[in-house]
Design a protein around this motif. Structure first.
Motif, PDB file in Angstrom:
ATOM      1  N   ALA A 140      27.341  36.545  26.194  1.00  0.00           N
ATOM      2  CA  ALA A 140      26.333  35.636  25.648  1.00  0.00           C
ATOM      3  C   ALA A 140      25.924  34.536  26.622  1.00  0.00           C
ATOM      4  O   ALA A 140      25.254  33.588  26.230  1.00  0.00           O
ATOM      5  CB  ALA A 140      26.841  35.022  24.359  1.00  0.00           C
ATOM      6  N   GLY A 141      26.309  34.660  27.888  1.00  0.00           N
ATOM      7  CA  GLY A 141      25.884  33.690  28.890  1.00  0.00           C
ATOM      8  C   GLY A 141      26.993  32.824  29.432  1.00  0.00           C
ATOM      9  O   GLY A 141      26.722  31.812  30.089  1.00  0.00           O
ATOM     10  N   GLY A 142      28.230  33.224  29.192  1.00  0.00           N
ATOM     11  CA  GLY A 142      29.363  32.415  29.624  1.00  0.00           C
ATOM     12  C   GLY A 142      29.760  32.577  31.065  1.00  0.00           C
ATOM     13  O   GLY A 142      30.805  32.075  31.480  1.00  0.00           O
ATOM     14  N   THR A 143      28.962  33.287  31.846  1.00  0.00           N
ATOM     15  CA  THR A 143      29.249  33.468  33.269  1.00  0.00           C
ATOM     16  C   THR A 143      27.944  33.624  34.032  1.00  0.00           C
ATOM     17  O   THR A 143      26.939  34.074  33.470  1.00  0.00           O
ATOM     18  CB  THR A 143      30.140  34.709  33.501  1.00  0.00           C
ATOM     19  OG1 THR A 143      30.386  34.848  34.921  1.00  0.00           O
ATOM     20  CG2 THR A 143      29.467  35.978  32.999  1.00  0.00           C
ATOM     21  N   GLY A 144      27.983  33.248  35.296  1.00  0.00           N
ATOM     22  CA  GLY A 144      26.797  33.381  36.136  1.00  0.00           C
ATOM     23  C   GLY A 144      27.002  34.334  37.296  1.00  0.00           C
ATOM     24  O   GLY A 144      26.206  34.364  38.234  1.00  0.00           O
ATOM     25  N   VAL A 145      28.063  35.144  37.238  1.00  0.00           N
ATOM     26  CA  VAL A 145      28.331  36.080  38.329  1.00  0.00           C
ATOM     27  C   VAL A 145      27.333  37.231  38.291  1.00  0.00           C
ATOM     28  O   VAL A 145      26.558  37.381  37.337  1.00  0.00           O
ATOM     29  CB  VAL A 145      29.770  36.643  38.260  1.00  0.00           C
ATOM     30  CG1 VAL A 145      30.785  35.532  38.432  1.00  0.00           C
ATOM     31  CG2 VAL A 145      29.997  37.408  36.966  1.00  0.00           C
ATOM     32  N   SER A 146      27.373  38.064  39.310  1.00  0.00           N
ATOM     33  CA  SER A 146      26.507  39.233  39.381  1.00  0.00           C
ATOM     34  C   SER A 146      26.648  40.082  38.111  1.00  0.00           C
ATOM     35  O   SER A 146      27.755  40.278  37.602  1.00  0.00           O
ATOM     36  CB  SER A 146      26.885  40.089  40.592  1.00  0.00           C
ATOM     37  OG  SER A 146      26.358  41.395  40.486  1.00  0.00           O
ATOM     38  N   PRO A 147      25.533  40.606  37.592  1.00  0.00           N
ATOM     39  CA  PRO A 147      25.605  41.499  36.433  1.00  0.00           C
ATOM     40  C   PRO A 147      26.539  42.679  36.657  1.00  0.00           C
ATOM     41  O   PRO A 147      27.150  43.180  35.708  1.00  0.00           O
ATOM     42  CB  PRO A 147      24.163  41.964  36.254  1.00  0.00           C
ATOM     43  CG  PRO A 147      23.341  40.842  36.792  1.00  0.00           C
ATOM     44  CD  PRO A 147      24.131  40.330  37.975  1.00  0.00           C
ATOM     45  N   LEU A 148      26.659  43.122  37.893  1.00  0.00           N
ATOM     46  CA  LEU A 148      27.573  44.231  38.191  1.00  0.00           C
ATOM     47  C   LEU A 148      29.005  43.838  37.839  1.00  0.00           C
ATOM     48  O   LEU A 148      29.741  44.616  37.223  1.00  0.00           O
ATOM     49  CB  LEU A 148      27.464  44.615  39.666  1.00  0.00           C
ATOM     50  CG  LEU A 148      28.248  45.836  40.159  1.00  0.00           C
ATOM     51  CD1 LEU A 148      27.604  46.410  41.425  1.00  0.00           C
ATOM     52  CD2 LEU A 148      29.712  45.510  40.457  1.00  0.00           C
TER      53      LEU A 148
END
Length: 248
Positions: A140-148
């Motif tokens: 739900a948006g709790g991270t900003g890392v690469s989608p991979l």
């Protein structure tokens, strides 16, 4: 300042490089000229191959051409096909209501495999529920890392937890693909990542088991495998694109 819980994963040896290399391979494949006029045909073939591969990874192996011909009635394969067709419809709600989408994915995957009264019902185990809650926060948006990386974690967590009865692995692979779709990494569903998992099945199983240990080396093993599977998915896109152009 809030710390991104997945950011440390990019500091594991070779992971940032593996992620970057996989992204480059995907970007190259997405430029295939078959996508300009025959994108729908390519997407349909990717969906078919992904479903066949996901069912095979669950232990239900079928020839692709038999599946294409409609002669395979195996319920696990049929569930994987239902999911492949339904994934685009979940894109807009995945990040808003991941728990509900997971339940719906299980209903699609496990219909005819498990009793109706357990369809869409996750394990009541407190520990499992807590980890699903944490996973939902990340989705739900709790991270900003690469989608991979996020997709790999979604996949790895659901494989480790197996929160649903029956073909829970089909649900895990679908959730990972949905993550790639909803984050814009693979917005049209053109990457047959599950084919990559199947082609590297011993590694897939070993790395998933390693991830479940929770150790840095185990997580690193899984992330490296996932990046490699993404690259196979990109190669599949190129192959399918070439085949479509050859018959157009």
């Amino acid at each position: 300042m809030t710390t991104d819980p997945l950011a440390p994963l990019l500091n594991l040896t070779d992971i940032a490089t593996s992620v970057e290399h996989a992204r480059e391979r995907v970007d190259q494949a997405l430029r295939h000229r078959a996508l300009r006029r025959h994108g729908g045909q390519v997407v349909a073939e990717v969906s078919l191959r992904s479903a066949v591969a996901s069912a095979a990874l669950e232990g239900y192996v079928h020839e692709r051409e038999a599946v294409r011909g409609g002669t395979v009635t195996d319920p696990v394969l049929q569930g994987a096909l239902r999911i492949a067709g339904a994934l685009p419809g979940f894109v807009d709600v995945w990040q808003k209501a991941p728990r509900q989408v997971l339940a719906k994915l299980h209903v699609l995957a496990a219909r005819g495999v498990v009793p109706d009264d357990v369809l869409g019902r996750p394990s009541a185990d407190v520990g499992v529920a807590a980890r699903i809650d944490g996973l939902a926060t990340l989705i739900a948006g709790g991270t900003g890392v690469s989608p991979l990386v996020l997709a790999a974690v979604v996949h790895g967590e659901l494989l480790a937890l197996r929160p649903f009865p029956g073909p829970s692995g089909v649900v895990a692979r679908a959730a990972a693909r949905l993550t790639l779709l909803s984050t814009g990494f693979d917005p049209r569903g053109l990457l047959a990542v599950d084919v990559g998992h199947q082609e590297r099945e011993p590694e897939y199983l070993g790395a998933a088991g390693a991830y479940a240990t929770g150790t840095p080396d185990g997580v690193r093993s899984w992330l490296r495998h996932y990046a490699a599977a993404i690259e196979v998915g990109a190669d599949q896109l190129t192959t399918i694109g070439d085949e479509v152009l050859a018959t157009a």
